[in-house]
Design an enzyme around this catalytic site. Structure first.
Site, PDB file in Angstrom:
ATOM      1  N   PRO A  69       0.907  -1.302   0.182  1.00  0.00           N
ATOM      2  CA  PRO A  69       0.122  -0.060   0.051  1.00  0.00           C
ATOM      3  C   PRO A  69       0.649   1.306   0.003  1.00  0.00           C
ATOM      4  O   PRO A  69       0.304   2.242  -0.231  1.00  0.00           O
ATOM      5  CB  PRO A  69      -0.869   0.109   1.480  1.00  0.00           C
ATOM      6  CG  PRO A  69      -0.747  -1.381   1.906  1.00  0.00           C
ATOM      7  CD  PRO A  69       0.564  -2.118   1.273  1.00  0.00           C
ATOM      8  N   GLU A 115       3.266  -8.247   8.404  1.00  0.00           N
ATOM      9  CA  GLU A 115       3.569  -6.936   8.722  1.00  0.00           C
ATOM     10  C   GLU A 115       4.573  -6.639   7.360  1.00  0.00           C
ATOM     11  O   GLU A 115       4.809  -5.209   7.094  1.00  0.00           O
ATOM     12  CB  GLU A 115       4.220  -6.442   9.644  1.00  0.00           C
ATOM     13  CG  GLU A 115       3.421  -6.736  11.034  1.00  0.00           C
ATOM     14  CD  GLU A 115       2.060  -6.675  11.222  1.00  0.00           C
ATOM     15  OE1 GLU A 115       1.775  -5.425  10.770  1.00  0.00           O
ATOM     16  OE2 GLU A 115       1.204  -7.501  11.247  1.00  0.00           O
ATOM     17  N   ARG A 121      -2.737  -7.386 -20.704  1.00  0.00           N
ATOM     18  CA  ARG A 121      -3.708  -6.839 -21.701  1.00  0.00           C
ATOM     19  C   ARG A 121      -2.894  -5.941 -22.638  1.00  0.00           C
ATOM     20  O   ARG A 121      -3.334  -5.896 -23.868  1.00  0.00           O
ATOM     21  CB  ARG A 121      -4.880  -6.164 -20.944  1.00  0.00           C
ATOM     22  CG  ARG A 121      -5.728  -6.867 -20.272  1.00  0.00           C
ATOM     23  CD  ARG A 121      -6.986  -6.212 -19.500  1.00  0.00           C
ATOM     24  NE  ARG A 121      -7.956  -5.688 -20.596  1.00  0.00           N
ATOM     25  CZ  ARG A 121      -8.011  -4.737 -20.983  1.00  0.00           C
ATOM     26  NH1 ARG A 121      -7.238  -3.746 -20.835  1.00  0.00           N
ATOM     27  NH2 ARG A 121      -9.174  -4.459 -21.777  1.00  0.00           N
ATOM     28  N   ASP A 170      -9.287   0.772 -25.117  1.00  0.00           N
ATOM     29  CA  ASP A 170     -10.446   0.909 -24.372  1.00  0.00           C
ATOM     30  C   ASP A 170     -10.184   2.570 -23.799  1.00  0.00           C
ATOM     31  O   ASP A 170      -9.661   3.328 -24.018  1.00  0.00           O
ATOM     32  CB  ASP A 170      -9.716   0.188 -22.901  1.00  0.00           C
ATOM     33  CG  ASP A 170      -9.824  -1.448 -23.308  1.00  0.00           C
ATOM     34  OD1 ASP A 170     -11.028  -1.821 -23.607  1.00  0.00           O
ATOM     35  OD2 ASP A 170      -8.739  -2.030 -23.003  1.00  0.00           O
TER      36      ASP A 170
HETATM   37  N1  4HQ Z   1      -0.655  -5.565   1.055  1.00  0.00           N
HETATM   38  N2  4HQ Z   1      -1.832  -2.971  -2.797  1.00  0.00           N
HETATM   39  C1  4HQ Z   1       0.108  -5.926   3.343  1.00  0.00           C
HETATM   40  C2  4HQ Z   1      -1.637  -4.677   0.304  1.00  0.00           C
HETATM   41  C3  4HQ Z   1      -1.241  -4.172  -1.008  1.00  0.00           C
HETATM   42  C4  4HQ Z   1      -2.060  -3.212  -1.791  1.00  0.00           C
HETATM   43  C5  4HQ Z   1       0.384  -6.296   0.462  1.00  0.00           C
HETATM   44  C6  4HQ Z   1      -1.200  -5.934   2.304  1.00  0.00           C
HETATM   45  C7  4HQ Z   1       1.503  -6.352   1.256  1.00  0.00           C
HETATM   46  C8  4HQ Z   1       2.373  -6.909   3.301  1.00  0.00           C
HETATM   47  N3  4HQ Z   1      -0.605  -4.734  -1.706  1.00  0.00           N
HETATM   48  N4  4HQ Z   1       1.344  -6.817   2.603  1.00  0.00           N
HETATM   49  N5  4HQ Z   1      -3.311  -2.591  -1.300  1.00  0.00           N
HETATM   50  O1  4HQ Z   1      -2.523  -4.320   0.938  1.00  0.00           O
HETATM   51  O2  4HQ Z   1      -0.356  -3.790  -3.018  1.00  0.00           O
END
Ligand code: 4HQ
Length: 257
Positions: A90, A117, A155, A170
């Site tokens: 994230p 984590e 794609r 698209d």
């Molecule tokens: N995670 N976009 C936590 C995500 C995520 C997201 C991946 C959860 C990595 C450790 N990955 N792990 N949103 O939520 O890519």
């Protein structure tokens, strides 16, 4: 021209069916994309194949250890030093259509999927070329994010979509949402298909579709319109759409521009 995608994960089984079905499955069968999963646990050399540990400084959860990931990445890199290494998190750059297009020009992607984590910070510092997020929400692991990325990138690989179709056509390519689509029956529970679509008048149909795409985009995703470089014709269409406070095709009130 074929693209290689290696996935580093603790849960390789998660990838089997999503990558075997439909368009992606066909692309893999045709050899347009080669996808391999690599189990990070196979690179933990201790007796119990430990891949996580408690965080230094305390706190909840577990952190993925650097050594197994380092060994896994290095085994891929020894085969191809130019693999582009992506960590799904994230904290990464939000995935967008233009990023997917850019990634599709890489010949070899290595996707690292974290659990718990996340990974020891030194993994990022030493090995990761790019961190990518699929959106502002928290998943239980990076696996689903990696699949989303693979799908969006695939794609753009020539031949993955049918020969009569290209990802560049698209509507997101033009920063607009899609126009409404209909198929038979003409009348479903009193809701009829817009007559224009039965007119056979292709110019009128394409004008109607552009107008509906613009209407929809301005209502639901006005942020996209400011990015879109609209033609003079489209700007005029937008003005027309918002002349007066009419009711739009979704039955939602339209705000004046
Ligand atoms: N995670 N976009 C936590 C995500 C995520 C997201 C991946 C959860 C990595 C450790 N990955 N792990 N949103 O939520 O890519």
């Amino acid at each position: 021209m074929r693209m290689r995608v290696d996935i580093l994960t603790l849960f390789p089984n998660m990838f089997s069916s999503p990558l075997q079905e439909s368009i992606l499955g066909r692309a893999v069968e045709k050899g347009l994309i080669q996808i391999r999963t690599i189990n990070i646990r196979d690179f933990a050399l201790d007796k119990h194949q430990v891949v996580d540990d408690t965080p230094y400084g305390g706190g909840q959860g577990m952190v993925m250890k650097v050594e197994p990931i380092a060994r896994a990445i290095e085994s891929v890199k020894s085969q191809n030093p130019s693999a582009w290494i992506v960590y799904l998190t994230p904290q990464g750059k939000p995935l967008q259509q233009d990023m997917a297009r850019r990634l599709s020009t890489q010949s070899h992607l290595l996707l690292l999927c974290g659990r718990y984590e996340g990974v020891d910070e030194r993994v990022r510092e030493l090995f990761i070329n790019e961190e990518i997020s699929i959106g502002d929400y928290v998943l239980t692991g990076g696996e689903l994010a990696a699949m989303v990325l693979i799908d969006a990138v695939s794609r753009f690989i020539p031949g993955v979509l049918g020969s009569d179709r290209s990802a560049e056509e698209d509507s997101f390519f033009n920063s607009l949402l899609e126009y409404p689509q209909y198929t038979r029956p003409f009348n479903f529970r009193g809701r009829c298909v817009p007559e224009i679509l039965l007119s056979g008048n292709h110019a009128a149909i394409s004008l109607w579709r552009r107008r509906e795409a613009l209407r929809r985009t301005s209502l639901r995703r006005p942020d996209l319109l400011t990015k879109a470089d609209l033609s003079e014709g489209e700007k005029k269409l937008l003005e027309e759409i918002f002349k007066g406070n009419s009711i739009d095709g979704d039955g939602l009130p339209i705000k004046k521009l």
